[in-house]
Design a protein around this motif. Structure first.
Motif, PDB file in Angstrom:
ATOM      1  N   TYR A 191       0.813  -1.218   0.000  1.00  0.00           N
ATOM      2  CA  TYR A 191       0.000   0.000   0.000  1.00  0.00           C
ATOM      3  C   TYR A 191       0.847   1.269   0.000  1.00  0.00           C
ATOM      4  O   TYR A 191       0.326   2.349   0.227  1.00  0.00           O
ATOM      5  CB  TYR A 191      -0.961  -0.034   1.201  1.00  0.00           C
ATOM      6  N   ARG A 192       2.141   1.112  -0.266  1.00  0.00           N
ATOM      7  CA  ARG A 192       3.040   2.272  -0.361  1.00  0.00           C
ATOM      8  C   ARG A 192       3.651   2.302  -1.756  1.00  0.00           C
ATOM      9  O   ARG A 192       4.406   1.393  -2.134  1.00  0.00           O
ATOM     10  CB  ARG A 192       4.134   2.216   0.708  1.00  0.00           C
ATOM     11  N   VAL A 193       3.341   3.329  -2.507  1.00  0.00           N
ATOM     12  CA  VAL A 193       3.841   3.403  -3.881  1.00  0.00           C
ATOM     13  C   VAL A 193       5.357   3.527  -3.896  1.00  0.00           C
ATOM     14  O   VAL A 193       6.023   3.050  -4.828  1.00  0.00           O
ATOM     15  CB  VAL A 193       3.167   4.580  -4.618  1.00  0.00           C
ATOM     16  N   GLU A 194       5.930   4.125  -2.865  1.00  0.00           N
ATOM     17  CA  GLU A 194       7.385   4.288  -2.800  1.00  0.00           C
ATOM     18  C   GLU A 194       8.099   2.947  -2.632  1.00  0.00           C
ATOM     19  O   GLU A 194       9.305   2.845  -2.889  1.00  0.00           O
ATOM     20  CB  GLU A 194       7.777   5.253  -1.670  1.00  0.00           C
ATOM     21  N   ASP A 195       7.393   1.914  -2.210  1.00  0.00           N
ATOM     22  CA  ASP A 195       7.966   0.571  -2.070  1.00  0.00           C
ATOM     23  C   ASP A 195       7.559  -0.359  -3.205  1.00  0.00           C
ATOM     24  O   ASP A 195       7.789  -1.571  -3.139  1.00  0.00           O
ATOM     25  CB  ASP A 195       7.546  -0.050  -0.737  1.00  0.00           C
ATOM     26  N   ALA A 226      -7.913   3.888  -7.412  1.00  0.00           N
ATOM     27  CA  ALA A 226      -8.454   4.557  -6.227  1.00  0.00           C
ATOM     28  C   ALA A 226      -7.664   4.125  -4.999  1.00  0.00           C
ATOM     29  O   ALA A 226      -7.159   2.991  -4.931  1.00  0.00           O
ATOM     30  CB  ALA A 226      -9.927   4.206  -6.047  1.00  0.00           C
ATOM     31  N   ILE A 227      -7.559   5.031  -4.040  1.00  0.00           N
ATOM     32  CA  ILE A 227      -7.046   4.698  -2.713  1.00  0.00           C
ATOM     33  C   ILE A 227      -8.250   4.801  -1.782  1.00  0.00           C
ATOM     34  O   ILE A 227      -8.533   5.850  -1.207  1.00  0.00           O
ATOM     35  CB  ILE A 227      -5.907   5.644  -2.281  1.00  0.00           C
ATOM     36  N   HIS A 228      -8.979   3.699  -1.671  1.00  0.00           N
ATOM     37  CA  HIS A 228     -10.214   3.711  -0.903  1.00  0.00           C
ATOM     38  C   HIS A 228      -9.961   3.792   0.597  1.00  0.00           C
ATOM     39  O   HIS A 228     -10.726   4.407   1.329  1.00  0.00           O
ATOM     40  CB  HIS A 228     -11.034   2.457  -1.214  1.00  0.00           C
ATOM     41  N   ILE A 229      -8.879   3.143   1.069  1.00  0.00           N
ATOM     42  CA  ILE A 229      -8.526   3.169   2.497  1.00  0.00           C
ATOM     43  C   ILE A 229      -7.244   3.980   2.634  1.00  0.00           C
ATOM     44  O   ILE A 229      -6.150   3.485   2.367  1.00  0.00           O
ATOM     45  CB  ILE A 229      -8.319   1.745   3.052  1.00  0.00           C
ATOM     46  N   PRO A 230      -7.335   5.264   3.009  1.00  0.00           N
ATOM     47  CA  PRO A 230      -6.150   6.137   2.965  1.00  0.00           C
ATOM     48  C   PRO A 230      -5.157   5.934   4.098  1.00  0.00           C
ATOM     49  O   PRO A 230      -4.021   6.397   4.011  1.00  0.00           O
ATOM     50  CB  PRO A 230      -6.761   7.544   3.029  1.00  0.00           C
ATOM     51  N   GLU A 231      -5.569   5.262   5.164  1.00  0.00           N
ATOM     52  CA  GLU A 231      -4.635   5.025   6.268  1.00  0.00           C
ATOM     53  C   GLU A 231      -4.774   3.580   6.743  1.00  0.00           C
ATOM     54  O   GLU A 231      -5.884   3.068   6.927  1.00  0.00           O
ATOM     55  CB  GLU A 231      -4.893   5.972   7.445  1.00  0.00           C
ATOM     56  N   ALA A 241       0.334   6.194   6.047  1.00  0.00           N
ATOM     57  CA  ALA A 241      -0.480   6.682   4.935  1.00  0.00           C
ATOM     58  C   ALA A 241      -0.375   5.709   3.771  1.00  0.00           C
ATOM     59  O   ALA A 241       0.726   5.347   3.351  1.00  0.00           O
ATOM     60  CB  ALA A 241      -0.016   8.069   4.517  1.00  0.00           C
ATOM     61  N   ALA A 242      -1.514   5.284   3.258  1.00  0.00           N
ATOM     62  CA  ALA A 242      -1.542   4.421   2.071  1.00  0.00           C
ATOM     63  C   ALA A 242      -1.409   5.311   0.836  1.00  0.00           C
ATOM     64  O   ALA A 242      -2.314   6.075   0.509  1.00  0.00           O
ATOM     65  CB  ALA A 242      -2.832   3.623   2.028  1.00  0.00           C
ATOM     66  N   THR A 243      -0.288   5.209   0.163  1.00  0.00           N
ATOM     67  CA  THR A 243      -0.019   6.076  -0.992  1.00  0.00           C
ATOM     68  C   THR A 243      -0.244   5.355  -2.320  1.00  0.00           C
ATOM     69  O   THR A 243      -0.169   5.979  -3.381  1.00  0.00           O
ATOM     70  CB  THR A 243       1.438   6.579  -0.942  1.00  0.00           C
ATOM     71  N   ALA A 244      -0.505   4.051  -2.269  1.00  0.00           N
ATOM     72  CA  ALA A 244      -0.688   3.271  -3.498  1.00  0.00           C
ATOM     73  C   ALA A 244      -2.153   2.850  -3.632  1.00  0.00           C
ATOM     74  O   ALA A 244      -2.864   2.664  -2.640  1.00  0.00           O
ATOM     75  CB  ALA A 244       0.211   2.043  -3.491  1.00  0.00           C
ATOM     76  N   ASP A 245      -2.580   2.685  -4.868  1.00  0.00           N
ATOM     77  CA  ASP A 245      -3.958   2.313  -5.165  1.00  0.00           C
ATOM     78  C   ASP A 245      -4.301   0.938  -4.596  1.00  0.00           C
ATOM     79  O   ASP A 245      -3.532  -0.006  -4.719  1.00  0.00           O
ATOM     80  CB  ASP A 245      -4.188   2.309  -6.679  1.00  0.00           C
TER      81      ASP A 245
END
Length: 387
Positions: A191-195, A226-231, A241-245
């Protein structure tokens, strides 16, 4: 006198992770050993000798002891130098994959890897080029093709059951717990786009080979992520913070004007028979295929429902479909592809799911992310290095 064994050393990098442990070590490599090895045409059996590789020495030692294994390491360079090592397998997080595979190729090892092959198309094509130039065997996990339900679906397509195929509708996903009041069943890096996380990066690689190989080649993509669950809460109980879709809604145009719509979500509750289902509609018939089951409705058996919202439904729609029999013994899909790759390495058996195939999956994911960002339909061009 027992059958002669032909040992083959296999480095399994990332084996302490969920997929690396369950599907690749236990249900594939160790399962082959439990069944006496993989028989070869010359009468010998291929005997996998796993070397567990990872960052956590305690976890590696625990896994090795649990399964009666003795070979493990936290040092890739050291593991690649061990005698008898012929194959490097990678199931790390996506961002760590390219440097490790590059090192394995330079060491002259055959390489098999989980998907995505790389974080971007440029990296995937570079790995394909390096592997080809080194003359090594290379492959990417494309396990959905080996699932009983999709193998039955391919039989139907190859046999002309559908007539002219019109459309494909796919539904995939389940609820991944946020990690607060119940532990999440997927690792937090997803859920982290940076990873390297995100459901488009993960699942569009699957949808590329499923559509290409079972239905028809993909020619364009439209997607809304979509990022439906942001945290969410990570493995240590810390919010992040969830940064990935975590959901993606894609439309793909295939050869012949076929339209495929596939919803992928880690934020949906399952009201299906299986976690993934594909409905294929054609002029002569339709089919619904999941992981294991496949049901059909032929043109000659199609009922004639009438839309009337003022009356209760009188049709048992599910009962109007026929079950496709197995007609074969379908084993674990991950193991089936492992066996195919092992035979490719030692006996030069055919194996088409190579780095070029993996690059096509990365391409579709990259174009899907771009289509979402730009809000438009994007053509999927042929890859210069594709086979």
């Amino acid at each position: 006198m027992g059958t002669e064994r032909r040992p083959i050393g296999i480095i399994l990098n990332g084996v302490t992770g969920r997929m690396g442990y369950r599907q690749h070590l236990v249900r594939s490599i160790l399962a082959i050993r439990d069944d006496g090895g993989l028989p070869l045409d010359d009468g010998t059996v291929l005997w996998p000798e796993p070397i567990l590789l990872g960052r956590n020495e305690v976890k590696l030692r625990t896994l090795a002891d649990k399964h009666g294994l003795t070979e493990w390491s936290t040092d890739l360079t050291e593991a690649l130098a061990r005698p008898g090592v012929e194959i490097y397998f990678d199931t790390q997080i996506t961002g760590a994959r390219m440097p490790a595979i590059t090192q394995a190729i330079a060491a002259g090892k055959h390489v098999y890897t989980e998907k995505p092959l790389a974080s971007d198309l440029t990296g995937a094509l570079e790995l394909a080029r390096l592997a080809d130039e080194a003359g090594i065997k290379h492959g990417v996990v494309q396990d959905k093709l080996f699932l009983p339900g999709l193998r039955k679906l391919k039989r139907l397509v190859d046999g002309g059951f559908f007539g002219r195929i019109l459309s494909v509708r796919g539904e995939f996903g389940y609820w991944v717990f946020e990690g607060d009041w119940q532990e999440a069943q997927r690792p937090s890096w997803n859920y982290r786009v940076e990873d390297g996380g995100g459901i488009i990066a993960d699942m569009f690689c699957h949808w590329r080979y499923v559509l290409d190989e079972i239905v028809a080649p993909v020619r364009s993509v439209q997607a809304l992520g979509a990022i439906h669950i942001p945290e969410r809460v990570d493995e240590d109980g810390k919010p992040y913070a969830a940064t990935a879709d975590d959901a993606a809604y894609g439309i793909f145009e295939l050869d012949g004007g076929i339209v495929a719509q596939i919803n992928s979500s880690w934020a949906t509750r399952v009201f299906r028979d299986e976690l993934v289902e594909f409905q294929v509609d054609g002029t002569e018939g339709s089919a619904v295929a999941g992981l294991r089951r496949c049901r059909v409705q032929h043109r000659s058996m199609t009922p004639k429902p009438v839309w009337n919202p003022d009356l209760p439904a009188t049709h048992d729609f599910r009962a109007q479909w026929q079950e496709i029999p197995d007609n074969a013994d379908f084993g674990n899909g991950f193991r089936a592809q492992w066996e195919a790759f092992l035979l490719h390495v030692v006996a030069d058996a055919p194996f088409r799911w190579d780095f070029h195939s993996g690059a096509r999956g990365v391409q579709l994911a990259e174009l899907g992310l771009r289509a979402w960002k730009e809000g438009r339909r994007i053509d999927v061009p042929e890859l210069g290095l594709a086979t």
